[in-house]
Design a protein around this motif. Structure first.
Motif, PDB file in Angstrom:
ATOM      1  N   TYR A 135      17.103 103.023  82.832  1.00  9.21           N
ATOM      2  CA  TYR A 135      16.194 102.459  83.830  1.00  9.21           C
ATOM      3  C   TYR A 135      16.307 100.934  83.929  1.00  9.21           C
ATOM      4  N   ALA A 136      17.305 100.384  83.286  1.00  7.82           N
ATOM      5  CA  ALA A 136      17.493  98.932  83.311  1.00  7.82           C
ATOM      6  C   ALA A 136      18.044  98.499  84.673  1.00  7.82           C
ATOM      7  N   PRO A 137      17.833  97.240  85.058  1.00  9.78           N
ATOM      8  CA  PRO A 137      18.374  96.735  86.328  1.00  9.78           C
ATOM      9  C   PRO A 137      19.904  96.840  86.342  1.00  9.78           C
ATOM     10  N   SER A 138      20.445  97.167  87.497  1.00 10.56           N
ATOM     11  CA  SER A 138      21.901  97.269  87.598  1.00 10.56           C
ATOM     12  C   SER A 138      22.534  95.913  87.336  1.00 10.56           C
ATOM     13  N   ALA A 139      23.724  95.939  86.771  1.00 14.50           N
ATOM     14  CA  ALA A 139      24.393  94.686  86.394  1.00 14.50           C
ATOM     15  C   ALA A 139      25.823  94.682  86.881  1.00 14.50           C
ATOM     16  N   ARG A 140      26.216  93.565  87.475  1.00 15.02           N
ATOM     17  CA  ARG A 140      27.617  93.364  87.811  1.00 15.02           C
ATOM     18  C   ARG A 140      28.333  92.775  86.603  1.00 15.02           C
ATOM     19  N   ALA A 141      29.644  92.776  86.678  1.00 18.40           N
ATOM     20  CA  ALA A 141      30.435  92.290  85.542  1.00 18.40           C
ATOM     21  C   ALA A 141      30.137  90.825  85.228  1.00 18.40           C
ATOM     22  N   ILE A 142      29.725  90.060  86.247  1.00 16.90           N
ATOM     23  CA  ILE A 142      29.502  88.620  86.036  1.00 16.90           C
ATOM     24  C   ILE A 142      28.050  88.297  85.701  1.00 16.90           C
ATOM     25  N   ASP A 143      27.167  89.305  85.746  1.00 10.88           N
ATOM     26  CA  ASP A 143      25.740  89.046  85.567  1.00 10.88           C
ATOM     27  C   ASP A 143      25.346  88.950  84.095  1.00 10.88           C
ATOM     28  N   ALA A 144      24.546  87.942  83.776  1.00 14.54           N
ATOM     29  CA  ALA A 144      23.934  87.793  82.444  1.00 14.54           C
ATOM     30  C   ALA A 144      24.950  88.011  81.324  1.00 14.54           C
ATOM     31  N   LYS A 145      26.095  87.380  81.453  1.00 12.14           N
ATOM     32  CA  LYS A 145      27.159  87.599  80.463  1.00 12.14           C
ATOM     33  C   LYS A 145      26.761  87.085  79.080  1.00 12.14           C
ATOM     34  N   GLY A 146      26.066  85.946  79.037  1.00  8.35           N
ATOM     35  CA  GLY A 146      25.649  85.407  77.742  1.00  8.35           C
ATOM     36  C   GLY A 146      24.652  86.319  77.054  1.00  8.35           C
ATOM     37  N   GLU A 147      23.658  86.784  77.819  1.00  9.11           N
ATOM     38  CA  GLU A 147      22.653  87.684  77.257  1.00  9.11           C
ATOM     39  C   GLU A 147      23.278  89.016  76.837  1.00  9.11           C
ATOM     40  N   ALA A 148      24.255  89.480  77.631  1.00 12.21           N
ATOM     41  CA  ALA A 148      24.925  90.743  77.290  1.00 12.21           C
ATOM     42  C   ALA A 148      25.691  90.611  75.976  1.00 12.21           C
ATOM     43  N   SER A 149      26.304  89.457  75.756  1.00 11.94           N
ATOM     44  CA  SER A 149      27.045  89.264  74.504  1.00 11.94           C
ATOM     45  C   SER A 149      26.101  89.264  73.303  1.00 11.94           C
ATOM     46  N   HIS A 150      24.861  88.776  73.508  1.00  9.05           N
ATOM     47  CA  HIS A 150      23.879  88.791  72.423  1.00  9.05           C
ATOM     48  C   HIS A 150      23.451  90.222  72.096  1.00  9.05           C
ATOM     49  N   VAL A 151      23.338  91.064  73.129  1.00 11.28           N
ATOM     50  CA  VAL A 151      23.013  92.474  72.901  1.00 11.28           C
ATOM     51  C   VAL A 151      24.127  93.143  72.112  1.00 11.28           C
ATOM     52  N   VAL A 152      25.359  92.842  72.476  1.00 12.59           N
ATOM     53  CA  VAL A 152      26.512  93.410  71.763  1.00 12.59           C
ATOM     54  C   VAL A 152      26.482  92.990  70.299  1.00 12.59           C
ATOM     55  N   THR A 153      26.178  91.731  70.045  1.00 15.17           N
ATOM     56  CA  THR A 153      26.100  91.240  68.661  1.00 15.17           C
ATOM     57  C   THR A 153      25.007  91.967  67.886  1.00 15.17           C
ATOM     58  N   ALA A 154      23.846  92.169  68.541  1.00 19.91           N
ATOM     59  CA  ALA A 154      22.731  92.858  67.881  1.00 19.91           C
ATOM     60  C   ALA A 154      23.079  94.307  67.578  1.00 19.91           C
ATOM     61  N   ALA A 209      15.621  90.035  76.753  1.00 20.66           N
ATOM     62  CA  ALA A 209      16.160  88.793  77.329  1.00 20.66           C
ATOM     63  C   ALA A 209      17.207  89.109  78.391  1.00 20.66           C
ATOM     64  N   HIS A 210      18.026  90.107  78.119  1.00 21.99           N
ATOM     65  CA  HIS A 210      19.049  90.540  79.078  1.00 21.99           C
ATOM     66  C   HIS A 210      18.395  91.052  80.355  1.00 21.99           C
ATOM     67  N   THR A 211      17.379  91.878  80.224  1.00 20.22           N
ATOM     68  CA  THR A 211      16.677  92.415  81.388  1.00 20.22           C
ATOM     69  C   THR A 211      16.021  91.301  82.190  1.00 20.22           C
ATOM     70  N   SER A 212      15.387  90.360  81.507  1.00 20.27           N
ATOM     71  CA  SER A 212      14.740  89.235  82.186  1.00 20.27           C
ATOM     72  C   SER A 212      15.762  88.395  82.959  1.00 20.27           C
ATOM     73  N   ALA A 213      16.941  88.208  82.375  1.00 16.24           N
ATOM     74  CA  ALA A 213      17.986  87.425  83.057  1.00 16.24           C
ATOM     75  C   ALA A 213      18.449  88.141  84.325  1.00 16.24           C
ATOM     76  N   LEU A 214      18.570  89.458  84.255  1.00 17.62           N
ATOM     77  CA  LEU A 214      18.984  90.220  85.437  1.00 17.62           C
ATOM     78  C   LEU A 214      17.920  90.161  86.524  1.00 17.62           C
ATOM     79  N   ILE A 215      16.665  90.283  86.137  1.00 19.38           N
ATOM     80  CA  ILE A 215      15.573  90.208  87.111  1.00 19.38           C
ATOM     81  C   ILE A 215      15.535  88.828  87.771  1.00 19.38           C
ATOM     82  N   ALA A 216      15.768  87.807  86.974  1.00 19.73           N
ATOM     83  CA  ALA A 216      15.780  86.443  87.516  1.00 19.73           C
ATOM     84  C   ALA A 216      16.929  86.265  88.532  1.00 19.73           C
ATOM     85  N   LEU A 217      18.078  86.848  88.228  1.00 14.26           N
ATOM     86  CA  LEU A 217      19.205  86.785  89.150  1.00 14.26           C
ATOM     87  C   LEU A 217      18.875  87.471  90.463  1.00 14.26           C
ATOM     88  N   ARG A 218      18.231  88.625  90.379  1.00 11.69           N
ATOM     89  CA  ARG A 218      17.877  89.370  91.592  1.00 11.69           C
ATOM     90  C   ARG A 218      16.872  88.585  92.435  1.00 11.69           C
TER      91      ARG A 218
END
Length: 229
Positions: A169-188, A217-226
């Motif tokens: 149910y997370a916001p859809s993401a393009r390959a370029i969206d929230a890349k920094g936040e996505a990398s933090h999720v991967v690390t976690a 944080a990743h979800t918030s970044a995507l919402i902010a982009l939208r």
């Protein structure tokens, strides 16, 4: 033999056939240099009408770009054919200067059309690649489901699966969206994977808290982009 090779062969046959027919139909006393050049231009244009719309397809990356180039290239070859026919008519009417001018215009039309078609395809390619959705959620969901299987604590296992379920149910993401936040999720997730097999419930719970914070944080970044789109 692939489709492009078949089209190339068909284009050559059409060009040669039209060249022979026009050469035989044009009276000998009308076969001036301008007229012969016009005949060649007409034959080339007829062959190009079959082949050129697909000629540059391998140079693009997406199907949308291939389709986007068919129309402009088709219009280009039709314009080139019309101008070549007009040049032939001018040559047959003993107007060599007009015939040569039309031939130059036909060549210019062909070159400009090819350049504009390539630009169009490149723009569509870039848009498609930028807008392309990536598979981060699928990768994360699979990773968390595997981590959950390695956990012995049922409460932690359930919590891990719940986080994985939330990605549906997370916001859809393009390959370029929230890349920094996505990398933090991967690390976690990687940190959680390292802890899951050790069975330390407190450590796993701490890593789950960290993961949830990064996912938020990743979800918030995507919402902010939208909201700024």
């Amino acid at each position: 033999m692939n489709i492009r090779n078949h089209l190339a062969a068909a284009a050559v046959v059409v060009a040669l056939a039209s060249l022979a027919i026009l050469y035989l139909l044009v009276p000998a006393d009308k076969q001036s240099t301008a007229t012969i050049a016009s005949i060649l231009a007409v034959a080339f244009s007829l062959g190009s009408l079959i082949y050129l719309p697909s000629a540059f397809a391998p140079a693009v990356k997406t199907q949308a770009a291939r389709l986007a180039g068919v129309g402009p290239m088709g219009v280009t070859t039709v314009c080139t054919l019309i101008l070549s026919l007009a040049a032939l008519a001018a040559g047959l009417s003993n107007l060599p200067s007009i015939a040569w001018a039309l031939l130059v215009l036909a060549l210019a039309s062909l070159m400009v059309g090819i350049l504009l078609t390539n630009v169009t395809r490149k723009v569509v390619d870039d848009v498609q690649i930028i807008q392309e959705k990536d598979d981060r959620y699928r990768v994360w969901t699979n990773a968390l489901n595997e981590v959950a299987l390695a956990m012995s604590d049922e409460a932690l296992k359930t919590r891990c699966k719940q986080i994985a379920e939330e990605f549906r149910y997370a916001p859809s993401a393009r390959a370029i969206d929230a890349k920094g936040e996505a990398s933090h999720v991967v690390t976690a997730i990687s940190a959680l994977q390292a802890s899951a097999g050790q069975g330390d419930a407190a450590d796993i719970a701490s890593k789950l808290n960290w993961l949830q914070a990064k996912v938020a944080a990743h979800t918030s970044a995507l919402i902010a982009l939208r909201s700024h789109a």
